[in-house]
Design an enzyme around this catalytic site. Sequence first.
Site: not given
Length: 523
Positions: A204, A327, A427
């Site tokens: 990330s 995600e 995610h």
Amino acid sequence: MTAEATTRDAAGERPIVDTTNGPVRGVDDGTVKVWKAVRYAAAPVGELRWRAPQPPQAWSEPADASRTGPVCPQPTDPRIPIDLGAPQGEDFLTLNVWAPSGTQPGDGKAVMVWVHGGAYILGSASQPLYQGRTLAADGDVVVVTVNYRLGALGFLELSTLGADTDQFATNVGLRDVLAALGWVRDNIAAFGGDPRRVTLFGESAGAGVVTTLLGSPAARGLFSAAIAQSSPVTSAYDAGRAARVAERFLEVLGVGAQDLGQLAGLPIETIVAASRTVFDEVPVQTPGRLAFAPIVDGDVVPDYPVSLARKGLTHPVPLIIGTNRNEAALFRWMKSPLMPIKAESITAMFAEIAAEQPSLQLPNRTDLEGTYRGRGKSKGLGLASDLGFRMPSIWFADGHRAAAPVHLYRFDFATPMLRVLRLHAAHATELPFVWGNLGAVRKDPMFALGGRAIGGVVSHRLRTRWTNFAKHHDPAGPTGEPNWRPYGADDRATLVIDKQDSVIDDLDADVRRAWGDDVLSFL
């Protein structure tokens, strides 16, 4: 550097290593040696709060490195119940080192340096999820996790308002990671690592640091390979956008641009509270944008990361890059505005882009609608995932492969509970598998409905690929797993990570054609 010395106490072996700043005493539990909260820079307090990282004051007696130290002050968010692994505090520019027991100075093991994620405002190097015991011991590598300045402390660009760049440096969070990499270069051999074989990896925002530093002249020679997991590659902004954030931050504080000297003396709680206010406002007002992120400053970041990759200006080091299949599902589940998922938010984002750059040819709407129409109610999630993570990673891969080998992946594995929660491979769901820390997060529902056994297999396979890449720059899996070919212009080979791995040519063909290349200039 002197050879490692050891002492013994009730806790077991206490290995002492000399660093360029002073000796540190860790712990050897028979499986790994670990040194925690090792200073790589001075505490960013007072006049150092927004300066580039400065060397810490040297010490002569062994510093206790058996316990985690403070982590960067940051806002709490009940939607994101992160266990930071340590209290918050201002003396946090430290790192943690794990090495397999038996490792000796000069052994020259491959090194993996981790940059945590958290939207550039949350997270720490001490999170239980990132404990390096399993990764170091099973992979026979040295693992380093790094704290760096977050939020306004790391990415508030006051120089865009005319502030002195010595007192208020640009991209301070990136400079912290660069300083930590410099520490690794100068010290890791004494911990048994090879400073010539350093893999920088992150997820990330941490992966955003990785893809940004791949194009930073200041990072040249500091790492020999890179792994970017779910990088928001295109979340790097120009000085004008950063100036608007800085103006709003000062407005929240009630400090004028002519009174910036006051900022050094403000309580850290005040700085964090203002960070939270601005952080929450920005994605509501400008969907798809972060308040705090790297900026193109012409120094640490000479241009947008994708532009640098496409111009052949990224460092020629091998790269693993990829995303998770679902995600955006995490942001829907958290009801977070960080990603534009609803149709009106996506429409607003595109309208803003068109207003900013009226001459820009946006992706063909018919092609986009045709690509996502078959996904039913999840088409907004698919578009958001591709816009925020998948397509930027592909664009970066397409550029960087001219400089060095690139391996592209997609993580598809989901446990039964994640499927019930409609998170699937959302995610950050790959993180426990990369670190081998399944169940490390308290109250984690991931395995509540089973799946731990196959999850362990997936984790072993994934960790083997990551550590083999660090050691040999070849992401080979365990015996019998498919060969993961480099991502090339002809086949665009992509590893799909699931219960069984598979390599698929041009996995993203339809999405890639729909988005095209013209969209790059606004992201």
